[in-house]
Enzyme design. Structure first.
Site, PDB file in Angstrom:
ATOM      1  N   THR A  15       4.146  15.236  85.937  1.00 17.23           N
ATOM      2  CA  THR A  15       5.502  15.693  85.658  1.00 17.23           C
ATOM      3  C   THR A  15       6.332  14.469  85.301  1.00 17.23           C
ATOM      4  O   THR A  15       6.256  13.441  85.973  1.00 17.23           O
ATOM      5  CB  THR A  15       6.126  16.403  86.873  1.00 17.23           C
ATOM      6  OG1 THR A  15       6.098  15.527  88.004  1.00 17.23           O
ATOM      7  CG2 THR A  15       5.363  17.677  87.216  1.00 17.23           C
ATOM      8  N   THR A  49      18.647  39.767  42.417  1.00 15.59           N
ATOM      9  CA  THR A  49      18.650  40.596  41.209  1.00 15.59           C
ATOM     10  C   THR A  49      17.604  40.115  40.209  1.00 15.59           C
ATOM     11  O   THR A  49      16.912  40.926  39.579  1.00 15.59           O
ATOM     12  CB  THR A  49      20.044  40.585  40.559  1.00 15.59           C
ATOM     13  OG1 THR A  49      20.972  41.191  41.451  1.00 15.59           O
ATOM     14  CG2 THR A  49      20.040  41.342  39.241  1.00 15.59           C
ATOM     15  N   SER A 102      -7.139   4.291  59.690  1.00 25.02           N
ATOM     16  CA  SER A 102      -6.364   3.142  59.253  1.00 25.02           C
ATOM     17  C   SER A 102      -7.024   2.475  58.069  1.00 25.02           C
ATOM     18  O   SER A 102      -8.250   2.423  57.964  1.00 25.02           O
ATOM     19  CB  SER A 102      -6.230   2.128  60.397  1.00 25.02           C
ATOM     20  OG  SER A 102      -5.591   0.941  59.956  1.00 25.02           O
ATOM     21  N   THR A 112      18.889  46.492  43.227  1.00 27.76           N
ATOM     22  CA  THR A 112      18.345  45.291  43.857  1.00 27.76           C
ATOM     23  C   THR A 112      18.663  45.276  45.345  1.00 27.76           C
ATOM     24  O   THR A 112      17.854  44.834  46.169  1.00 27.76           O
ATOM     25  CB  THR A 112      18.948  44.028  43.203  1.00 27.76           C
ATOM     26  OG1 THR A 112      18.499  43.955  41.853  1.00 27.76           O
ATOM     27  CG2 THR A 112      18.537  42.766  43.951  1.00 27.76           C
TER      28      THR A 112
END
Length: 482
Positions: free
Chosen positions: A200, A114, A331, A154
């Site tokens: 895998t 709203t 780093s 709304t």
């Protein structure tokens, strides 16, 4: 605008205007385009620090809907031509990017959106008043609720605006994903002839080409482009005209269909009016689905980034099969270190999108009866996911994938030393002998190729044909093909 001016109503600088609502009078900064309802929302919802103005697509969507409503009310004889004209003109300015800094309510808010709708009504009304030659706040001439919000609630404006904004945002995301997919396709073509070891469970498997590996990433992204296109169709069903709960109270019986047609014409998006407006007003299923697809996109792109980080790990003690373009020093203490910062940031976007999907799921489930009060957090979550995924795809494409190079020597060395290549021997010397060759190669460090030659299990000519990249990476590797 200075935030303290919005919160310190005792100050006389700048001047204020007095506005009234059901709670009483309140002082509104004189130069503000928003009004009392927006000001109360500012006070009530100091939550995220992000305003709805941070989402230009949402503000443009609200303005588009308000313009379509004004034109529809004009056609139906409910709004006079003068007011309709200035409302539409004000909406066009907002759509063009004006006054977005006056859309100041927090994206996280109570009230089912709203405050967002009221903010739009007030900004558009006050700009329309200026176009009529009147001062802001002179609502006797043109009122935010009575005129800008005519035939609306709304509860139909806000979800329709979310769908329109999401449609445009996701469309832009698809464009970014397409660009990323094309980068992977180009790399797949570039790396087509480079044989490597597949893996895998992080263990050596059978050979493949680096081009095949990169082509899978292109396919994964392309599939999700299609899934997002499907999800866009759900954004096209709207409940505009439902007003409060879907019964259409306070609107003309033809309003819903006319305003939908105007919105379709104004946006070029194939909007349709939901068959059951009561259902459409309370159901957030389309947002749940869209968020789920965004999560799918995030998960798959994050998996790709995991692969890129692994494949480029090293440079001396990792996989080191590809090189990611160096973007910055890695780093503050280790000289020469370069990190895979682009895949890392995209991983983090994915984590956020997954969390956003959880938020959307909880918010959609929490709806009660004829309305879901939690659409603001649904919108915020989806818009963040779309925006960040789009940025992530663009950065990944332009600052990482396009500059990837292959370490051909490392790939070749890995293949020659891999025992996984023994799998290709099964059709020729049998599983038992192939296992013995693999075990001996692992124990002695001798290559599979050298063992086969030394034991005279296959001729050099047979091995040359057997270990050809085209042969090793496609179906049809059978004894009769020797």
């Amino acid at each position: 605008m200075n935030e303290s001016l919005l919160l310190d109503h005792e100050s006389a600088d700048p001047p204020f205007r007095s506005e009234h609502d059901l709670l009483g009078n309140h002082q509104v900064p004189f130069d503000a385009y928003f009004g009392i309802h927006t000001l109360r929302a500012i006070e009530n919802f100091p939550i995220s620090g992000e305003t709805i103005g941070c989402y230009p697509d949402l503000i443009a969507a609200l303005a588009t809907i308000k313009a379509a409503a004004a034109l529809t009310n004009l056609d139906l004889g409910l709004l006079d031509e003068e007011r309709a004209d200035v409302i539409v003109r004000a909406c066009e300015e907002v759509k063009g990017g004006a006054l977005h800094d006056h859309f100041v309510v927090d994206v996280i808010q109570g009230g089912a959106g709203t405050s967002t709708n009221m903010n739009a009504n007030e900004v558009i009304a006050n700009r329309a008043l200026e176009l009529l030659g009147h001062v802001r706040g002179d609502y006797g001439r043109l009122h935010p609720n009575e005129h800008v919000n005519m035939s609306q609630s709304t509860n139909d404006v806000y979800p329709t605006a979310l769908r329109l904004a999401a449609y445009r945002g996701v469309s832009a995301l698809i464009v970014a994903m397409s660009a990323l997919r094309r980068e992977f396709e180009q790399k797949a073509e570039e790396f087509a002839g480079l044989l490597k070891v597949g893996r895998t469970q992080l263990q050596d498997a059978v050979p493949m080409t680096l081009g095949q590996e990169f082509s899978t990433y292109a396919v994964m992204i392309g599939e999700d482009e299609e899934r997002l296109q499907d999800a866009l169709l759900l954004m096209c069903e709207i409940n505009l005209g439902a007003t409060a709960i879907g019964t259409g109270i306070n609107s003309h019986r033809d309003y819903a269909f006319i305003v939908c047609a105007k919105l379709r014409q104004m946006t070029g998006i194939p909007f349709t009016t939901a068959q059951n407006l009561i259902e459409a007003t309370q159901d957030c299923g389309s947002f749940v689905h869209l968020s789920g697809v965004l999560k799918r996109v995030a998960i798959k792109i994050s998996k790709i980034c995991n692969d890129l980080r692994l494949l480029s790990s090293g440079p001396r003690t990792g996989f080191c099969e590809i090189n990611l373009p160096p973007m910055q020093a890695g780093s503050s203490i280790m000289p020469g270190k370069v990190n895979p910062v682009i895949p890392e940031v995209v991983n983090q976007i994915a984590f956020e999108v997954i969390g956003n999907d959880v938020t959307v799921s909880f918010a959609a489930e929490a709806g009660q009866l004829q309305l879901n009060a939690f659409e603001p957090i649904i919108a915020h979550s989806i818009f963040k996911s779309v925006r960040h995924l789009r940025a992530g795809c663009t950065v990944l494409a332009t600052r990482c994938v396009s500059g990837i190079t292959a370490n051909a020597d490392q790939l070749r060395s890995n293949v020659s030393r891999s025992i996984g290549i023994a799998t290709a021997l099964n059709p020729f010397i049998g599983y038992a002998k192939a296992t013995d060759i693999a075990r001996e190669a692992l124990a002695t460090g001798e290559s599979v190729l050298d063992l086969l030659l030394r034991k005279q299990l296959l001729s050099r000519h047979q091995l040359e044909r057997l270990f050809d990249p085209d042969t090793l990476t496609k179906p049809g590797l059978l004894p009769e093909s020797r």
